[in-house]
Every structure is written in C-alpha cells, then in structure tokens.
Design a protein around this motif. Structure first.
Motif, PDB file in Angstrom:
ATOM      1  N   ALA A   1       5.306   4.506   7.709  1.00  0.00           N
ATOM      2  CA  ALA A   1       5.214   3.522   6.626  1.00  0.00           C
ATOM      3  C   ALA A   1       5.853   4.034   5.341  1.00  0.00           C
ATOM      4  CB  ALA A   1       3.752   3.159   6.382  1.00  0.00           C
ATOM      5  N   GLN A   2       5.656   5.309   5.016  1.00  0.00           N
ATOM      6  CA  GLN A   2       6.202   5.846   3.769  1.00  0.00           C
ATOM      7  C   GLN A   2       7.682   6.208   3.897  1.00  0.00           C
ATOM      8  OE1 GLN A   2       3.709   9.014   2.109  1.00  0.00           O
ATOM      9  NE2 GLN A   2       1.892   8.026   2.960  1.00  0.00           N
ATOM     10  N   HIS A   3       8.061   6.723   5.055  1.00  0.00           N
ATOM     11  CA  HIS A   3       9.419   7.246   5.230  1.00  0.00           C
ATOM     12  C   HIS A   3      10.462   6.134   5.256  1.00  0.00           C
ATOM     13  CE1 HIS A   3      12.494  10.068   6.550  1.00  0.00           C
ATOM     14  NE2 HIS A   3      12.824   9.215   7.503  1.00  0.00           N
ATOM     15  N   TYR A   4      10.150   5.028   5.928  1.00  0.00           N
ATOM     16  CA  TYR A   4      11.156   3.988   6.129  1.00  0.00           C
ATOM     17  C   TYR A   4      11.123   2.891   5.076  1.00  0.00           C
ATOM     18  CZ  TYR A   4      11.916   6.202  10.638  1.00  0.00           C
ATOM     19  OH  TYR A   4      12.215   7.111  11.620  1.00  0.00           O
ATOM     20  N   ILE A   5      10.394   3.116   3.989  1.00  0.00           N
ATOM     21  CA  ILE A   5      10.391   2.144   2.903  1.00  0.00           C
ATOM     22  C   ILE A   5      11.759   2.082   2.227  1.00  0.00           C
ATOM     23  CG2 ILE A   5       9.547   1.778   0.541  1.00  0.00           C
ATOM     24  CD1 ILE A   5       6.771   2.447   1.523  1.00  0.00           C
ATOM     25  N   ASP A   6      12.398   3.252   2.040  1.00  0.00           N
ATOM     26  CA  ASP A   6      13.620   3.329   1.243  1.00  0.00           C
ATOM     27  C   ASP A   6      14.887   3.508   2.070  1.00  0.00           C
ATOM     28  OD1 ASP A   6      12.064   3.257  -1.110  1.00  0.00           O
ATOM     29  OD2 ASP A   6      11.656   5.382  -0.892  1.00  0.00           O
ATOM     30  N   ILE A   7      14.766   3.878   3.331  1.00  0.00           N
ATOM     31  CA  ILE A   7      15.968   4.172   4.112  1.00  0.00           C
ATOM     32  C   ILE A   7      16.026   3.270   5.336  1.00  0.00           C
ATOM     33  CG2 ILE A   7      15.922   6.568   3.357  1.00  0.00           C
ATOM     34  CD1 ILE A   7      15.029   7.329   6.167  1.00  0.00           C
TER      35      ILE A   7
ATOM     36  N   GLU B   1       0.832  -1.207   0.000  1.00  0.00           N
ATOM     37  CA  GLU B   1       0.000   0.000   0.000  1.00  0.00           C
ATOM     38  C   GLU B   1       0.864   1.254   0.000  1.00  0.00           C
ATOM     39  OE1 GLU B   1      -3.441   2.029   2.831  1.00  0.00           O
ATOM     40  OE2 GLU B   1      -1.769   0.928   3.730  1.00  0.00           O
ATOM     41  N   ASN B   2       1.839   1.294   0.885  1.00  0.00           N
ATOM     42  CA  ASN B   2       2.641   2.510   1.003  1.00  0.00           C
ATOM     43  C   ASN B   2       3.646   2.664  -0.121  1.00  0.00           C
ATOM     44  OD1 ASN B   2       2.018   4.080   3.644  1.00  0.00           O
ATOM     45  ND2 ASN B   2       1.851   1.926   4.191  1.00  0.00           N
ATOM     46  N   ASN B   3       4.108   1.569  -0.704  1.00  0.00           N
ATOM     47  CA  ASN B   3       4.916   1.688  -1.914  1.00  0.00           C
ATOM     48  C   ASN B   3       4.111   2.310  -3.045  1.00  0.00           C
ATOM     49  OD1 ASN B   3       7.724   0.703  -1.801  1.00  0.00           O
ATOM     50  ND2 ASN B   3       6.811  -1.175  -1.004  1.00  0.00           N
ATOM     51  N   LEU B   4       2.860   1.889  -3.174  1.00  0.00           N
ATOM     52  CA  LEU B   4       1.996   2.443  -4.227  1.00  0.00           C
ATOM     53  C   LEU B   4       1.637   3.897  -3.941  1.00  0.00           C
ATOM     54  CD1 LEU B   4      -0.358  -0.618  -4.808  1.00  0.00           C
ATOM     55  CD2 LEU B   4       1.353   0.282  -6.400  1.00  0.00           C
ATOM     56  N   ILE B   5       1.421   4.234  -2.679  1.00  0.00           N
ATOM     57  CA  ILE B   5       1.113   5.627  -2.334  1.00  0.00           C
ATOM     58  C   ILE B   5       2.271   6.536  -2.740  1.00  0.00           C
ATOM     59  CG2 ILE B   5       0.811   7.215  -0.406  1.00  0.00           C
ATOM     60  CD1 ILE B   5      -0.856   5.033   0.971  1.00  0.00           C
ATOM     61  N   LYS B   6       3.498   6.110  -2.456  1.00  0.00           N
ATOM     62  CA  LYS B   6       4.659   6.925  -2.809  1.00  0.00           C
ATOM     63  C   LYS B   6       4.837   7.006  -4.316  1.00  0.00           C
ATOM     64  CE  LYS B   6       8.287   7.280  -0.356  1.00  0.00           C
ATOM     65  NZ  LYS B   6       9.582   7.073   0.323  1.00  0.00           N
ATOM     66  N   ALA B   7       4.531   5.902  -5.011  1.00  0.00           N
ATOM     67  CA  ALA B   7       4.733   5.878  -6.463  1.00  0.00           C
ATOM     68  C   ALA B   7       3.641   6.611  -7.221  1.00  0.00           C
ATOM     69  CB  ALA B   7       4.824   4.422  -6.947  1.00  0.00           C
ATOM     70  N   LEU B   8       2.392   6.558  -6.737  1.00  0.00           N
ATOM     71  CA  LEU B   8       1.250   7.065  -7.499  1.00  0.00           C
ATOM     72  C   LEU B   8       0.715   8.411  -7.014  1.00  0.00           C
ATOM     73  CD1 LEU B   8      -0.743   3.698  -7.803  1.00  0.00           C
ATOM     74  CD2 LEU B   8       0.802   4.712  -9.486  1.00  0.00           C
ATOM     75  N   SER B   9       1.053   8.826  -5.790  1.00  0.00           N
ATOM     76  CA  SER B   9       0.574  10.095  -5.207  1.00  0.00           C
ATOM     77  C   SER B   9      -0.940  10.248  -5.343  1.00  0.00           C
ATOM     78  CB  SER B   9       1.283  11.280  -5.883  1.00  0.00           C
ATOM     79  OG  SER B   9       2.671  11.214  -5.712  1.00  0.00           O
ATOM     80  N   PRO B  10      -1.716   9.382  -4.716  1.00  0.00           N
ATOM     81  CA  PRO B  10      -3.181   9.450  -4.866  1.00  0.00           C
ATOM     82  C   PRO B  10      -3.758  10.732  -4.271  1.00  0.00           C
ATOM     83  CG  PRO B  10      -2.464   7.374  -3.862  1.00  0.00           C
ATOM     84  CD  PRO B  10      -1.305   8.291  -3.828  1.00  0.00           C
ATOM     85  N   ARG B  11      -4.893  11.129  -4.807  1.00  0.00           N
ATOM     86  CA  ARG B  11      -5.532  12.382  -4.412  1.00  0.00           C
ATOM     87  C   ARG B  11      -6.096  12.329  -2.994  1.00  0.00           C
ATOM     88  NH1 ARG B  11      -7.519  15.833  -2.283  1.00  0.00           N
ATOM     89  NH2 ARG B  11      -8.858  17.535  -2.968  1.00  0.00           N
ATOM     90  N   TYR B  12      -6.504  11.149  -2.516  1.00  0.00           N
ATOM     91  CA  TYR B  12      -7.215  11.059  -1.242  1.00  0.00           C
ATOM     92  C   TYR B  12      -6.446  10.300  -0.161  1.00  0.00           C
ATOM     93  CZ  TYR B  12     -11.314  12.996  -3.562  1.00  0.00           C
ATOM     94  OH  TYR B  12     -12.180  13.825  -4.234  1.00  0.00           O
ATOM     95  N   ASN B  13      -5.164  10.089  -0.331  1.00  0.00           N
ATOM     96  CA  ASN B  13      -4.346   9.469   0.719  1.00  0.00           C
ATOM     97  C   ASN B  13      -3.505  10.524   1.422  1.00  0.00           C
ATOM     98  OD1 ASN B  13      -4.499   6.943  -1.366  1.00  0.00           O
ATOM     99  ND2 ASN B  13      -4.232   6.234   0.746  1.00  0.00           N
ATOM    100  N   ILE B  14      -3.194  10.295   2.696  1.00  0.00           N
ATOM    101  CA  ILE B  14      -2.197  11.127   3.368  1.00  0.00           C
ATOM    102  C   ILE B  14      -0.874  10.903   2.651  1.00  0.00           C
ATOM    103  CG2 ILE B  14      -0.902  11.475   5.499  1.00  0.00           C
ATOM    104  CD1 ILE B  14      -3.359  10.632   7.058  1.00  0.00           C
ATOM    105  N   LEU B  15      -0.274  11.974   2.187  1.00  0.00           N
ATOM    106  CA  LEU B  15       0.902  11.838   1.327  1.00  0.00           C
ATOM    107  C   LEU B  15       2.014  12.750   1.814  1.00  0.00           C
ATOM    108  CD1 LEU B  15       2.016  10.578  -1.312  1.00  0.00           C
ATOM    109  CD2 LEU B  15       1.165  12.595  -2.506  1.00  0.00           C
ATOM    110  N   PHE B  16       3.178  12.161   2.040  1.00  0.00           N
ATOM    111  CA  PHE B  16       4.356  12.926   2.405  1.00  0.00           C
ATOM    112  C   PHE B  16       5.253  13.050   1.183  1.00  0.00           C
ATOM    113  CE2 PHE B  16       2.851  11.499   6.467  1.00  0.00           C
ATOM    114  CZ  PHE B  16       3.184  12.534   7.339  1.00  0.00           C
ATOM    115  N   ARG B  17       5.878  14.207   1.061  1.00  0.00           N
ATOM    116  CA  ARG B  17       6.776  14.444  -0.059  1.00  0.00           C
ATOM    117  C   ARG B  17       7.913  13.423  -0.027  1.00  0.00           C
ATOM    118  NH1 ARG B  17      11.355  17.768  -0.928  1.00  0.00           N
ATOM    119  NH2 ARG B  17      11.250  18.473   1.230  1.00  0.00           N
ATOM    120  N   ASP B  18       8.194  12.840  -1.195  1.00  0.00           N
ATOM    121  CA  ASP B  18       9.248  11.833  -1.286  1.00  0.00           C
ATOM    122  C   ASP B  18      10.599  12.529  -1.217  1.00  0.00           C
ATOM    123  OD1 ASP B  18      10.627   9.538  -1.622  1.00  0.00           O
ATOM    124  OD2 ASP B  18      10.202   9.284  -3.750  1.00  0.00           O
TER     125      ASP B  18
END
Length: 679
Positions: A336-342, A83-100
C-alpha cells in the motif's frame, strides 16, 4: 478509560457517523500517534475508548490521545489509499512504517528525431543519435524510460549490455558535438561511432529500436529481425555488414544465456517476500523487467510490534473480523505504501496472500488490472524462493548488526563508567574540523543514537572569522553554536572571556556574540526532542579537549560529558587514547575492545562527513559555482546539473542558450537568464 480523556474528545467520538473513513490520533503536543481506516468510523473508533486496555501497548497509546481528526470517504478502497498516503506523510508512531524511498533509478534512451536525414551530415547532430543513460528524477514523455531498477548497479549492468550488443552511445551531447575522432568505446566495440559518421542514421535508429524492444522483453522478435537483416546483406554480397549483424546476434544470444530467462511471458513482475523474527521484519522486493531478473532490495519497517497490537483492536472494532498474521500485515502495509507513488507492474508474486480490497484499490489507482499470485509454479516459484531466501538473510544480518551495536554501546558505557537512564536512548555527538591549508574550513557534527548513526541529524558548520588553520578557534566556534541553546549561565558571563585568560581577536570572534546569546536566552524552551547528548567526542587530544572544556564552562554545561579521541603512538589505528575534560587520567582501551570499535566508528564518520563538506565548499569556490547560486531560479540540483554537463563554470559560461536549455531542469527562459548573468 473515558476518564483519561476530555469531554470534548469523547463527544467528538460519540458524534462520529457510521460511514467509511480514516481517523488520526494526536498527543498533547500535536504529534500524530496513529492513522487507521474503518468501514464504520463510529463503531471502530468507539472501541478504543470503551474498553479497559490496562498496561498493554494499546493502552499506552490510547492514554496519550489528546485529539482526533477524521475524514469520511465513499468506499473502503478510498479509505485504504488515503490511510497510506497519510501514513507516508505523517510517519505515525504506532503504524507499520516503511522509509519513503523515491530513489529508484531508471535507464533512459533519448527520443529519436521525427525525421531522419537521408544522408549523414558533415557535422553529426546529437539529437539524430539517441543516447542511453542512467537516470533519476522526473520523467519526460518524449524520452523512453525503462525500470525502475532495484539499484544503480542493475542500471549500469543493463547499459553495459546495450553497449555490447547494440553499441549505443552513452556520451553527453556536449561531448558528442565536439568529437573529431572516435573515443575509446569505439575502439573496444562498445559504440558504433556516430559522433564521426561511422554509422548511418537509419542503421543507428534500427539499433535503438532493437534495444528498446529487447528491454521490453521482445527478445525473440529482436533476434529474428537481426537474422533477416543479416540474410539480406549476405544475399547482396555485403559480407562485412552481415558479419556485424552475426556478431550482434552472437552477443545477444550470450547475454540471454547468462540471464537464464526461462519464462519470457512474464515481462514485468515484482516478487515480494516477507520474513518476521525477533520483533523485526524484512520485505524483500525482487524486480523482473522485460523478462530479466534485475536484482532485489530489502526494506525494514519500523513500529511492527506496536502496529500489530493496534490491529488487534481494529479487528475488535470490526465486530467479528479475523486478525491477519503479522506477515500479511507487514506485506500489505508495504504494498500500500510502496506503490502509491510509483507504477505498479501487472503481476505481483507474494509469499503471503494479499487481500482483494488492497488489489482493487491499487488497480483503480493505476487504471489497469492488478493480480497477485500467492502459490506460483515453475519459474515464478524459483523467483519467490530466491526472494524468500534473501529476505531471511537480510533480516539475519540486520539482527546481528543490531546486536553487535548494542553490545558496543554497552561496552562503551561500562568503559567510561557512565550511567544513562536507558541504553536505547544513549546519545553521542562527535565533532571534527577539516580544511586545506586553512581554506574552506568546515566543522562536522555526527550523531549516534538508538545504537546507530543518525544521518538525518548530521550537521555541518561553516567556520568564519578565525585565523585560517586555527583548529582550536574552529572547535570553539562550532561547540558554542551547537550548545548555546542549552546554556545555563547568566548573559554577562556568556559575553565575557573565560577565566580572565588573554583572548586574541580571532578567539573573540569565535565566542558567542551578544545577539546570539540574547536570542538563545529569550527563545522559547528547547523542544522535547532536543537534548544534550550523554557524551561529546572531539577528534583531538589535550588542546581540543581544553578548548571544549572552556566552552562548556562558559555556557555552564557539564564538562564531564567531553571526551577527546587522541591518536596513539605513530597515529596508528587501534592505539587511540581517550582524554577527559574533567581531570581523569587518560584511558587506553584494548585494540579489540568493543568500546574502542564504537569510538573509532563514530570518529571516522565525523571525519568523513567533515572532509566531504570541506571538499564541496572548496570545489565551489574554485570552479566558481557560487556565481550560479546568485542567479534566481538556480538551486543546488540545477547548479550541479549544469556543472556536471559542462565540466565547470567556464563551460557553462562558454555555452550557448540552446545548449544550456538542454540541461536537466533548465527551461528556455532560465537558460537565457543564466547566459546573460555569466557574460
């Protein structure tokens, strides 16, 4: 609700399996609306289409759903990570989204050689004496990297600390290899002078190992080791060497006192505090590395209110699950989004409780056990309180700035008697021309939208085919290239001089050529996201405004959008006047006018953006950087790395294949190709 959607979509929902997975909703244009996870896909997704949501946020989103995609996974943990990999990749309109943000800097210490020379070489080798440096980018296993650090300032402070205590070198290898006498850093006791054999390789290696242990948080061991060495030198009556170690211990003790490390058992910790207010949220991340508090960084997510409303629907779909407070939702989304890549540190200290499924998923991903502490004590509590205070301050600053920018936007709209459909969508584009005596002419276009500058939409235009220094022709060219896609006039009008005025060869070159016009007119319709601005600012007075007016009349566009920013008497800031293309009298705004402040802000940003582009283009021409661009495999990053390392194209041309291969990102094969191409 089902009547709003196609039978194909509803049939797809009915056929979903009762398994864990991730679902994505798309609108009719294929844009992703929302990404969600579920223990039971059929139960969760069906909830959206079975209940009447009225005019709520959820109802608005559901009404836009035109298609759906799902992915079945084996467990809830897998669903959460996907879910969070897709959120970071797709930037959905209705999800909480942090700048990559992958721009975290590191402190790098190059590797010690496998074998140290027994005696110093007459010509010291850079590889024998590791270097400490500021670093961003992919890591290499042979070197040591410490971090990530929250800011460049934190890295540079740590490097300064290592220079003071351990006196490690920071110079590039090429500089090291060409030294014949010690540099200024040696004179001020920030370097031990390995480039001129002022320190033995074994002693320097000891300093490197101590620096690494210090950064790892082993401060007590480092101090004990220094004390033992000092006593050994003293027993052998080597008082000068003993004094050096005594000074080193003193410097290290001073640093430790300044850092106020009260609990060195916490070597690597991230402290996370969240604050929500006025529909906005802030997550403040403070980093502790090696037992030292390195500073913090604030993150501001988007779509918070929409995502919270949709999470309520997700809870209903879970059948009895409890909805999380908004602070918990924001914090878990960040983790979930921040620690996917680091890399994730072994301990997180959080202002809100974090769910076990999230921690289990991250532990599984990292391969090590992760713990989160919600109610810390002692030193940890001090860190958390500091992070909470900073989160509140940063959010208050953001809300104040947003309110100020909105007031400025409203003031400008009122001052110019404009009537935008929505103030939130009021869009301004501003143009400026920059060159040095006609050399490397660049035009800039900056965009103000949603009450702030939109850096990702900035554009630079390389101006060619005009008389050097002709700003009017440059303005004509950039406006034509920018707005030709919105042209409303007939092709033959676009291809002819305007108003029968005399047109010079340079002016003709700046006009839209026949091919460009044809391409613009036969191209598919402009995407919905692209539209004419509500206001076009040009940096200049009557001359530039007249040129802009000519272009807009030729393209069949509304000349009422054009406003020139003319410098006032003595070219003093605050005395600017606004010049209109549609014949209105000049407007002079008060120096403390919020409208003038916004105009000046946008104009200055356009000027800055144009200047930096012009200087980069000029430097490229003067140092010969374009020669490197012509070599296959050498892109902007590698070219910049080479020019920085060797001080210019001449330095690259004079370097050996071995030296070129030592630059970041340059392989041996590419180094040989560069060597051949520059000779």
């Amino acid at each position: 609700m089902s009547s709003l959607h196609s039978e194909e979509l509803l049939a797809q929902v009915s056929a979903l399996p009762a398994l864990p997975g991730v679902y994505r909703y798309f609108d009719k244009d294929g844009a992703v609306l929302y990404v969600g996870k579920a223990k039971n896909l059929k139960k969760r997704v069906s909830t959206y289409f079975q209940r009447e949501q009225g005019g709520t946020r959820i109802g608005h989103m559901i009404g836009q759903i035109a298609s759906m995609q799902t992915t079945v996974v084996r467990s809830e943990a897998e669903a959460l990570l996907l879910e969070n990999n897709l959120i970071k990749a797709l930037s959905p309109r209705y999800n909480i989204l942090f700048r990559d943000d992958k721009s975290y800097p590191y402190l790098k210490i190059t590797a010690l050689p496998a074998r140290l020379p027994s005696v110093p070489s007459p010509q010291p080798q850079a590889a024998t004496y590791p270097r400490v440096a500021y670093y961003r980018g992919a890591v290499e296993k042979k070197h040591r990297y410490f971090g990530p650090f929250p800011s460049a300032w934190a890295v540079k402070e740590s490097i300064l600390l290592l220079q003071k205590v351990f006196r490690l070198r920071t110079c590039e290898d090429t500089v090291f290899s060409n030294r014949t006498r010690p540099c200024l850093l040696y004179q001020i006791k920030r370097c031990s002078g390995p480039c001129v054999n002022y320190i033995e390789p074994a002693a320097y290696a000891e300093d490197v190992l101590n620096a690494e242990r210090f950064l790892d948080g082993e401060t007590a061991e480092v101090l004990k080791g220094l004390q033992d060495r000092m006593m050994e030198h003293a027993e052998r009556l080597e008082f000068e060497q003993a004094a050096e170690l005594r000074n080193q211990m003193s410097a290290l003790s001073t640093v430790l006192h300044q850092q106020t490390v009260d609990n060195v058992s916490d070597k690597d910790v991230d402290v996370l505090a969240v604050k929500v207010q006025g529909g906005r949220a802030c997550v403040n991340l403070a980093m502790v590395r090696g037992g030292r508090h390195l500073g913090d960084r604030a993150y501001f997510p988007t779509h918070v209110e929409d995502a919270v409303a949709l999470q309520a629907a997700d809870v209903e779909g879970e059948g009895g699950a409890v909805q999380q407070p908004v602070e918990v939702q924001v914090l878990e989304a960040f983790i979930a989004q921040h620690y996917i890549d680091i890399p994730v540190p072994p301990t997180l200290i959080t202002s809100e409780p974090v769910g076990k499924p999230l921690l289990d998923a991250l532990s599984s991903q990292s391969g090590s056990r992760l713990t989160a502490v919600h109610n810390p004590r002692e030193q940890r509590r001090q860190w958390l309180e500091m992070a909470q205070k900073n989160a509140g301050l940063q959010l208050a600053r953001l809300l104040a700035e947003e309110g100020s920018q909105q007031a400025r936007t409203r003031a400008l709209v009122d001052a110019l008697d404009l009537a935008p459909d929505e103030l939130e969508n009021f869009r301004i584009e501003c143009f400026d021309i920059s060159h040095t005596a006609g050399e490397s002419t660049q035009a800039s276009c900056v965009v103000f939208h949603h009450h702030k500058m939109q850096n990702s939409e900035y554009r630079r235009y390389k101006i060619e085919g005009i008389t050097p220094g002709d700003d009017y022709a440059a303005m004509r060219q950039v406006l034509t290239r920018r707005y030709i896609k919105f042209a409303q006039a007939e092709p033959e009008v676009l291809q002819s001089p305007d108003d029968g005025q005399a047109v010079t060869a340079d002016a003709k070159a700046a006009e839209p050529d026949a091919q460009a016009v044809a391409d613009a007119l036969v191209a598919p319709a402009t995407p919905a996201t692209a539209r004419m601005p509500d206001l076009v600012l040009v940096d200049g007075g009557k001359g530039q405004v007249s040129m802009a007016k000519s272009v807009f009349e030729t393209l069949g566009l509304d000349i009422g959008l054009i406003v020139g920013v003319e410098k006032g008497e003595g070219r003093k800031v605050g005395l600017e006047e606004l010049v209109f293309a549609d014949g209105r009298h000049k407007a002079t705004l008060a120096r403390d006018s919020a409208a003038l402040m916004l105009v000046a802000q946008i104009r200055d940003e356009a000027h800055r953006f144009a200047i930096t582009g012009m200087r980069a283009a000029r430097a490229k021409v003067r140092v010969g950087g374009s020669k490197l661009e012509e070599i296959p495999g050498v892109g902007p990053k590698k070219r910049a790395s080479l020019l920085q390392r060797f001080g210019g194209i001449r330095g690259v041309a004079a370097a050996s294949v071995d030296d070129i291969a030592k630059a970041d990102g340059i392989s041996r094969e590419l180094a040989e190709e560069i060597y051949r191409a520059l000779r």
